[in-house]
Design a protein around this motif. Structure first.
Motif, PDB file in Angstrom:
ATOM      1  N   THR A 251       0.859  -1.186   0.000  1.00  0.00           N
ATOM      2  CA  THR A 251       0.000   0.000   0.000  1.00  0.00           C
ATOM      3  C   THR A 251       0.885   1.222   0.000  1.00  0.00           C
ATOM      4  O   THR A 251       2.113   1.123   0.071  1.00  0.00           O
ATOM      5  CB  THR A 251      -0.922   0.000   1.214  1.00  0.00           C
ATOM      6  N   SER A 252       0.221   2.351  -0.009  1.00  0.00           N
ATOM      7  CA  SER A 252       0.979   3.610  -0.020  1.00  0.00           C
ATOM      8  C   SER A 252       1.654   3.882   1.316  1.00  0.00           C
ATOM      9  O   SER A 252       2.600   4.667   1.388  1.00  0.00           O
ATOM     10  CB  SER A 252       0.056   4.785  -0.370  1.00  0.00           C
ATOM     11  N   SER A 253       1.198   3.201   2.367  1.00  0.00           N
ATOM     12  CA  SER A 253       1.752   3.488   3.690  1.00  0.00           C
ATOM     13  C   SER A 253       2.570   2.342   4.263  1.00  0.00           C
ATOM     14  O   SER A 253       3.285   2.506   5.251  1.00  0.00           O
ATOM     15  CB  SER A 253       0.617   3.829   4.665  1.00  0.00           C
ATOM     16  N   GLY A 254       2.392   1.131   3.689  1.00  0.00           N
ATOM     17  CA  GLY A 254       3.152   0.016   4.245  1.00  0.00           C
ATOM     18  C   GLY A 254       2.850  -1.270   3.522  1.00  0.00           C
ATOM     19  O   GLY A 254       2.405  -1.285   2.373  1.00  0.00           O
ATOM     20  N   LEU A 255       3.106  -2.403   4.230  1.00  0.00           N
ATOM     21  CA  LEU A 255       2.855  -3.715   3.673  1.00  0.00           C
ATOM     22  C   LEU A 255       1.765  -4.410   4.477  1.00  0.00           C
ATOM     23  O   LEU A 255       1.741  -4.351   5.717  1.00  0.00           O
ATOM     24  CB  LEU A 255       4.114  -4.582   3.706  1.00  0.00           C
ATOM     25  N   VAL A 256       0.849  -5.105   3.768  1.00  0.00           N
ATOM     26  CA  VAL A 256      -0.162  -5.928   4.419  1.00  0.00           C
ATOM     27  C   VAL A 256       0.315  -7.368   4.326  1.00  0.00           C
ATOM     28  O   VAL A 256       0.404  -7.948   3.237  1.00  0.00           O
ATOM     29  CB  VAL A 256      -1.537  -5.776   3.739  1.00  0.00           C
ATOM     30  N   PHE A 257       0.742  -7.928   5.494  1.00  0.00           N
ATOM     31  CA  PHE A 257       1.314  -9.267   5.525  1.00  0.00           C
ATOM     32  C   PHE A 257       0.243 -10.328   5.429  1.00  0.00           C
ATOM     33  O   PHE A 257      -0.970 -10.039   5.394  1.00  0.00           O
ATOM     34  CB  PHE A 257       2.147  -9.441   6.794  1.00  0.00           C
ATOM     35  N   GLU A 258       0.650 -11.602   5.447  1.00  0.00           N
ATOM     36  CA  GLU A 258      -0.237 -12.731   5.220  1.00  0.00           C
ATOM     37  C   GLU A 258      -1.329 -12.891   6.293  1.00  0.00           C
ATOM     38  O   GLU A 258      -2.365 -13.478   6.050  1.00  0.00           O
ATOM     39  CB  GLU A 258       0.573 -14.034   5.097  1.00  0.00           C
TER      40      GLU A 258
ATOM     41  N   GLY B  39      -2.988 -10.414   7.427  1.00  0.00           N
ATOM     42  CA  GLY B  39      -3.913  -9.305   7.247  1.00  0.00           C
ATOM     43  C   GLY B  39      -3.537  -8.058   7.990  1.00  0.00           C
ATOM     44  O   GLY B  39      -4.261  -7.048   7.920  1.00  0.00           O
ATOM     45  N   ILE B  40      -2.450  -8.105   8.746  1.00  0.00           N
ATOM     46  CA  ILE B  40      -2.030  -6.923   9.514  1.00  0.00           C
ATOM     47  C   ILE B  40      -1.154  -6.050   8.634  1.00  0.00           C
ATOM     48  O   ILE B  40      -0.198  -6.518   8.011  1.00  0.00           O
ATOM     49  CB  ILE B  40      -1.280  -7.340  10.784  1.00  0.00           C
ATOM     50  N   GLU B  41      -1.433  -4.736   8.619  1.00  0.00           N
ATOM     51  CA  GLU B  41      -0.633  -3.773   7.839  1.00  0.00           C
ATOM     52  C   GLU B  41       0.450  -3.203   8.732  1.00  0.00           C
ATOM     53  O   GLU B  41       0.170  -2.729   9.841  1.00  0.00           O
ATOM     54  CB  GLU B  41      -1.499  -2.654   7.291  1.00  0.00           C
ATOM     55  N   VAL B  42       1.650  -3.252   8.239  1.00  0.00           N
ATOM     56  CA  VAL B  42       2.813  -2.701   8.954  1.00  0.00           C
ATOM     57  C   VAL B  42       3.280  -1.466   8.200  1.00  0.00           C
ATOM     58  O   VAL B  42       3.627  -1.551   7.003  1.00  0.00           O
ATOM     59  CB  VAL B  42       3.956  -3.726   9.046  1.00  0.00           C
ATOM     60  N   PRO B  43       3.278  -0.326   8.886  1.00  0.00           N
ATOM     61  CA  PRO B  43       3.627   0.926   8.173  1.00  0.00           C
ATOM     62  C   PRO B  43       5.133   1.057   7.919  1.00  0.00           C
ATOM     63  O   PRO B  43       5.953   0.608   8.709  1.00  0.00           O
ATOM     64  CB  PRO B  43       3.113   2.001   9.132  1.00  0.00           C
ATOM     65  N   PHE B  44       5.488   1.710   6.772  1.00  0.00           N
ATOM     66  CA  PHE B  44       6.887   2.023   6.461  1.00  0.00           C
ATOM     67  C   PHE B  44       7.418   3.086   7.409  1.00  0.00           C
ATOM     68  O   PHE B  44       6.669   3.928   7.892  1.00  0.00           O
ATOM     69  CB  PHE B  44       7.007   2.592   5.032  1.00  0.00           C
ATOM     70  N   LYS B  45       8.714   3.008   7.599  1.00  0.00           N
ATOM     71  CA  LYS B  45       9.362   4.181   8.173  1.00  0.00           C
ATOM     72  C   LYS B  45       9.268   5.271   7.131  1.00  0.00           C
ATOM     73  O   LYS B  45       9.443   5.016   5.928  1.00  0.00           O
ATOM     74  CB  LYS B  45      10.817   3.886   8.507  1.00  0.00           C
ATOM     75  N   THR B  46       8.989   6.472   7.592  1.00  0.00           N
ATOM     76  CA  THR B  46       8.634   7.560   6.669  1.00  0.00           C
ATOM     77  C   THR B  46       9.642   7.740   5.535  1.00  0.00           C
ATOM     78  O   THR B  46       9.276   7.819   4.359  1.00  0.00           O
ATOM     79  CB  THR B  46       8.493   8.881   7.461  1.00  0.00           C
ATOM     80  N   HIS B  47      10.877   7.776   5.861  1.00  0.00           N
ATOM     81  CA  HIS B  47      11.884   8.086   4.821  1.00  0.00           C
ATOM     82  C   HIS B  47      12.213   6.891   3.930  1.00  0.00           C
ATOM     83  O   HIS B  47      12.877   7.041   2.915  1.00  0.00           O
ATOM     84  CB  HIS B  47      13.171   8.590   5.494  1.00  0.00           C
TER      85      HIS B  47
END
Length: 820
Positions: free
Chosen positions: A96-103, A105-113
């Motif tokens: 996604t635009s903000s992070g990864l959705v793992f297997e 179903g939980i989305e883990v956000p990217f570090k901003t930079h």
């Protein structure tokens, strides 16, 4: 001498030891640098190989990943175990635009930079905490494949271990961040924390450089190599080896090298002592020879091939004190290098008349490849004589050439201009050498005395000239300012009055003269050179004319220039290897087969294609070129004899007079025989009658030495000289060759037939072999063989051919030709 020998031994041994020391140090430095550089490059090459394998594996696996996601959705992929080599994917999800959705179903956000970096690359390597915000229980390094808005990931450890194996390595980013660390038990996230001086490595990574370094780390000194993984943007494979292990490899090489060097030192020490021993012997000989050279009672000088003086002994320096700075021997002596390089004894005059001698008898000896030693025996010294005085010939009471030189010098010094021309005449007794050989020196001395007395009386009649006697028993007349016509009339009168008069016993004596005209205002030649020109004109008229005298003029100049041109072309021909050897068969009429060949020179040069070999050989005889040509023919003929050894044939070689009389000729023949391992009785050396007449007793000595080697000797062109029968019983020869002049007119000239029959009977009684040359017709062959001729040579048998063609003649039945 013993003290000097000990000094040489110590010095030579010390030189060798110092050399070996520096050699060993130099080799150690060289090999240390060489092997350090070599092993470093090997390490970097291995590093690149691993990074290349890793890049290729990632590229192939990423291709499979794209197929998986194109054919399956995430749920399907997560519902089964998807293999990646010996391991399995940990899961698949969405980007996604903000992070990864793992297997799960939980989305883990990217570090901003890092969001744009991660999402913008197809392959990423690192831990979850490297890329995402939050705290993770299982935070091992993973490899992430991304395609559009989907991803899959798996464990990096097993994947990398399968490719890299058990090595100390790391995967690092080009900013120095350690993404995967398998080179230290201590966890480090940055090269700066692990290496004490990491700036240079990071600088290379930022500049995309593959290289190697030796660097201190928390685990000790390491040898580090690093190279870029092409499939992953900005990530490098870094390999670290203990520097101790690296140096150990070098030390092994050094130990092997040390063993080799020590062994070499041992061998060279032994060689040095052996060399010292032989150097001592050489020095002893050198010391003794140098002493003998320097303090010899005769002048001795060493020169090079161009005449440049390299060394002068004490006597030479004393005698030629005015020529300390003279660099070339030809500036001191009236001679040329061509004459010196013939290596035969000669008489030469001095250019400087102020020296108290007329000339020297010189013996040139080749001392090294490029130097010659000249032994000089002075003659006609003036010693304490007053100016203009001279020693008188004791036998004829005539002044010699030193007086002639003085008188010429006085003519040039004269302040009164001489309007009329001056003339020099050299008068020779024709065939004087033949008389000397046939009747001995006592007869010759008496003959010269009677000629001198008659000449003196003829000269005194007009008193137009002065008379002198030369060292070779020729006479010189000097006409001072008498004019050409008067001088010529007087010379003709003297020669005609002399006539073919019987002066002694039954021998008729005839004289010939050579003339040289000169003007004091124009002449630049010295007295001796002018004498030599007149002498040349005299010799030319004796050889090629029936005239009483010959004048040195433009015609002779042209002849000399032609000779010089041919001489230069001969030298060039030798350098270009234009000379080849042809072989003319010698046929045994009893055995009916070819039993020998005569080696004949041919010049493969279009300029001389129509010129008889006799013409350029005659020119070569007058220079040192004949020695080079003679050596060439002799060696190739002996080599040919070796090739025909099984055929048991002989090879005949013509030997020139200069070649035969050359110092060391016998040794040269011996060396060629030994070089090619040839049976000496396969070689026949042919000498001409002229060389026998000129140097009869010297020739006998030489021929005896040659026959002692086993070589056979024959007289070439037998019967063409008046003295043939005189020396036949004294010379150590094995046979002779009947000249073609007696065969040419055999069918029509009864005198030729009589002479040939006489020669056959003579050879039979003296047990000598006879080869008949110039047989060109069947009738000649029939006549000769029926009357006992055994060995036949000529065009009727075969013309001269190249070696391969000559070999074929051995298998031909030449008898069939004779029966035709």
């Amino acid at each position: 001498m013993k003290k000097k020998s000990l000094q040489i031994s110590i010095i030579s041994s010390s030189i060798f030891l110092v050399f070996l020391l520096f050699f060993s140090l130099g080799m150690r430095i060289f090999f240390t640098n060489f092997f350090t550089d070599y092993l470093s490059k090997i390490g970097l090459k291995e590093n690149k190989s691993i990074s290349s394998q890793l890049s290729s594996r990632l590229k192939g696996d990423y291709r499979e990943f794209t197929i998986y996601i194109e054919e399956n959705d995430n749920e399907a992929l997560n519902g089964k175990e998807v293999r990646i080599h010996d391991d399995y994917y940990l899961g698949f999800g969405d980007v996604t635009s903000s992070g990864l959705v793992f297997e799960d179903g939980i989305e883990v956000p990217f570090k901003t930079h890092l969001q744009p970096v991660f999402a913008g690359q197809t392959i990423n390597i690192g831990t979850k905490s490297d890329f995402f915000d939050g705290t993770f229980i299982d935070d091992e390094v993973g490899i992430y494949f991304i395609k559009n808005d989907r991803f899959g990931y798996f464990s990096a450890k097993d994947y990398l271990d399968d490719i890299v194996g058990k090595r100390n390595f790391a995967l690092v980013r080009n900013d120095g961040l350690i993404l995967y660390n398998d080179m230290s038990k201590t966890e480090f996230t940055n090269l700066g924390g692990y290496f004490k001086k990491s700036e240079k490595i990071v600088e290379d990574l930022e500049n995309n450089l593959d290289y190697y370094k030796v660097s201190e780390s928390v685990d000790g000194k390491l040898f580090v190599t690093y190279s870029k993984i092409e499939e992953v943007e900005g990530i490098y494979y870094l390999d670290a080896v203990s520097y101790h292990d690296y140096i150990f490899n070098l030390n092994v090489i050094h130990r092997v090298l040390a063993v080799v060097i020590i062994s070499a030192i041992g061998v060279m020490l032994i060689v040095s002592f052996i060399a010292a021993y032989f150097l001592t012997l050489v020095y002893r000989d050198l010391e003794l020879s140098t002493y003998a050279f320097s303090y010899n009672t005769i002048p001795i000088v060493i020169i090079n091939q161009r005449g440049k003086i390299h060394f002068r002994n004490k006597k030479f320096k004393e005698l030629f004190a005015n020529h300390k700075k003279t660099k070339n021997i030809t500036d001191i002596l009236e001679t040329s290098m061509d004459k010196i390089l013939k290596l035969v004894p000669i008489k030469v005059w001095l250019r400087d008349i102020s020296i108290n001698l007329l000339g020297v008898r010189m013996i040139p000896v080749k001392s090294t490849m490029h130097t010659y030693t000249l032994l000089m025996y002075p003659f006609l010294e003036q010693d304490e004589l007053d100016e203009g005085e001279t020693k008188i010939n004791a036998k004829t009471n005539l002044p010699g050439l030193n007086k002639f030189r003085y008188d010429i010098d006085e003519i040039f010094k004269s302040e009164v201009p001489l309007v009329d021309a001056n003339m020099i005449a050299v008068i020779k007794i024709v065939n004087l050498q033949m008389f000397d050989m046939m009747k001995g020196s006592t007869f010759t001395d008496e003959l010269v005395y009677r000629v001198s007395e008659k000449l003196r009386k003829l000269v005194e009649k007009t008193n137009f000239s002065k008379i002198y006697q030369s060292y070779d028993n020729s006479f010189v007349l000097l006409y001072k300012s008498k004019g050409t016509n008067i001088s010529l009339r007087d010379i003709r009168r003297i020669l005609e009055d002399f006539g073919d008069e019987v002066l002694f016993e039954e021998f008729k004596v005839s004289l010939r003269a050579g003339l040289y005209e000169f003007n004091t205002k124009l002449e630049r030649s010295s007295a001796i050179i002018m004498y030599e020109k007149a002498k040349f004109a005299c010799e030319d008229v004796i050889q090629s004319s029936n005239s009483l005298y010959g004048i040195y003029d433009n015609t002779l100049d042209i002849k000399l220039r032609k000779q010089i041109q041919i001489t230069e072309d001969l030298e060039e021909g030798i350098r270009k290897k234009e000379f080849i050897i042809y072989y003319q068969a010698q046929y045994d009429s009893r055995l009916e087969k070819v039993v020998g060949f005569e080696a004949l020179l041919r010049w493969n040069n279009p300029k001389y294609a129509q010129v008889s070999p006799l013409e350029y050989i005659e020119v070569a005889e007058k220079s040192a070129v004949i020695l080079k040509i003679g050596d060439l023919v002799l060696e190739q003929a002996i080599e040919a004899a070796k090739k025909l050894e099984k055929e048991k044939v002989t090879i005949s070689v013509n030997i020139s007079p200069n070649q035969l009389m050359q110092v060391g000729f016998v040794n040269k023949v011996r060396s060629y025989l030994e070089k090619y391992e040839v049976n000496a009785n396969q070689i026949i050396l042919e000498i001409t009658e002229s060389v026998v007449i000129k140097s009869f007793y010297d020739v006998i000595s030489k021929l005896n030495e040659l026959r002692n080697l086993g070589v056979k000797i024959q007289i070439d062109d037998f019967g063409t000289n008046n003295a043939s029968l005189r020396y036949l019983k004294d010379l150590p020869i094995d046979g002779f060759k009947v000249d073609r002049m007696f065969v040419k007119d055999l069918n029509v000239d009864r005198h030729s037939k009589a002479i040939i029959l006489m020669l056959f009977n003579l050879a039979k009684n003296l047990d000598l072999d006879v080869v008949v040359e110039g047989v060109e017709e069947h009738s000649q062959y029939e006549y000769l063989t029926k009357r006992g001729a055994r060995y036949i040579q000529g065009y009727y048998i075969s013309k001269a051919v190249e070696f391969d063609e000559a070999v074929k003649l051995l298998n031909k039945k030449i008898r069939k030709r004779t029966e035709g």
